[in-house]
Scaffold this motif. Sequence first.
Motif, short mmCIF file in Angstrom:
data_model
loop_
_atom_site.label_atom_id
_atom_site.label_comp_id
_atom_site.label_asym_id
_atom_site.label_seq_id
_atom_site.Cartn_x
_atom_site.Cartn_y
_atom_site.Cartn_z
N TYR A 151 -52.87 -35.97 -29.84
CA TYR A 151 -53.47 -37.26 -29.46
C TYR A 151 -52.82 -37.82 -28.21
O TYR A 151 -51.60 -37.94 -28.11
CB TYR A 151 -53.32 -38.29 -30.59
CG TYR A 151 -53.93 -39.64 -30.23
CD1 TYR A 151 -55.28 -39.88 -30.40
CD2 TYR A 151 -53.13 -40.65 -29.68
CE1 TYR A 151 -55.84 -41.10 -30.06
CE2 TYR A 151 -53.70 -41.87 -29.31
CZ TYR A 151 -55.05 -42.09 -29.50
OH TYR A 151 -55.61 -43.29 -29.15
N ASN A 208 -48.36 -37.02 -33.40
CA ASN A 208 -49.52 -36.12 -33.36
C ASN A 208 -49.53 -35.42 -32.01
O ASN A 208 -49.78 -36.06 -30.99
CB ASN A 208 -50.82 -36.93 -33.55
CG ASN A 208 -52.05 -36.04 -33.61
OD1 ASN A 208 -52.03 -34.88 -33.21
ND2 ASN A 208 -53.15 -36.59 -34.12
N THR A 245 -60.14 -40.60 -31.33
CA THR A 245 -60.28 -41.04 -29.95
C THR A 245 -61.48 -41.97 -29.74
O THR A 245 -61.78 -42.34 -28.60
CB THR A 245 -60.43 -39.83 -29.01
OG1 THR A 245 -61.60 -39.09 -29.38
CG2 THR A 245 -59.21 -38.93 -29.09
N ASN A 267 -55.78 -38.97 -35.19
CA ASN A 267 -56.36 -38.21 -34.08
C ASN A 267 -57.78 -38.69 -33.79
O ASN A 267 -58.71 -37.90 -33.57
CB ASN A 267 -56.35 -36.71 -34.37
CG ASN A 267 -56.49 -35.89 -33.09
OD1 ASN A 267 -56.14 -36.34 -32.01
ND2 ASN A 267 -57.03 -34.68 -33.22
N ALA A 325 -53.61 -42.69 -33.32
CA ALA A 325 -52.80 -41.50 -33.05
C ALA A 325 -52.59 -40.68 -34.31
O ALA A 325 -52.71 -39.45 -34.29
CB ALA A 325 -51.45 -41.90 -32.45
#
Length: 349
Positions: free
Chosen positions: A313, A310, A284, A282, A279
């Motif tokens: 996120y 964030n 993924t 950021n 998170a």
Amino acid sequence: MSRRLLIVVTLVALAAACDGGGGGGKPDAYPLDDSLRVDEIQLLTTHNSYHQRAPIPLPGVLGDELDYEHPPLDEQLEDEGIRGFELDVATTGDEFPVVHTPVVDAATNCTPFIECLRVIKDWSGAHPGHAPIFVLVEAKDGLLERGLDPRLREFDAAALAGLDEEIRSVFKANQLLTPDDVRGKSRTLRTAVVDRGWPTMAKARGKVVFVLNSGGAKRDIYLDGRPSLQGAPMFVTAEPDAPSAAVIKVDDPDEALIKGLVRDHFVVRTRADADVVEARANDTGRAELALRSGAQIVSTDFPVPDTSINPDYSVQLPGGKPARCNPVQAPADCRAVDVENPKYLTNLN
């Protein structure tokens, strides 16, 4: 055939079609329910689903790792599309507090355990069209927890039986999907899963699945005398070759490993993020891997963005649905609305 009789026959046929056919009143809401199996879906779930930030921020790395929180369980189900939880449960011998770490990190959105169960049951009862809800129960009794709270005890056979009793006191048998339901007449739970797969959605829709998320001695105690969990309300997170194997935990997503387990019809739990690392960055990548792997239970701390960490996120299933067809194992004609359709969440008729 007379014109009048032809009209009557036609009306009867139309009525049967509108009723879903088969004469049983089954609606058209979920046409794949008699063939789509639980191991052929994918659900979004939360990690430490009870967790709230400590009132006084924790220092250092520990504070960074625990800097997340979740709303009440029913709000997660209703507003965030969550279909599974993880609850850390301690024992005093008389009660089962839900807590991460006593004193240090003790804020929770539900406690004791039975109150969390009631929240889940109430939401489930009001939304009978939901995909199965998985609840992972971690029995916590480490030296740290017992040192911080002298009331806490180790989990023995009586305490684990107490967890079973609380589950059964809140949920009726027909509201649970249990190891007996999966095993059927097979010799072991594992044999049933590998040879046949999990039950169909027709047998699982609107139900709750409990899993003891503890290994080692606690799992051994829970399995004692019932290696395939005969009569137990909870599954266990098992080793793949164990007679009790139905749910497998692979917290750090390994795509090849998980895909192999999913193809063998095991239900796999993995984590899309951990310790707030993804998170903050950021990142993924881990979430994408977890979703792509086909793990049926994908857990996150951030089903929606947390602006204090964030604002960009979060982890969601593709399409923003609470559940979808499994990307590795689902039938070709499966659609997300075959797993759970918002139109039929509260009314199957």
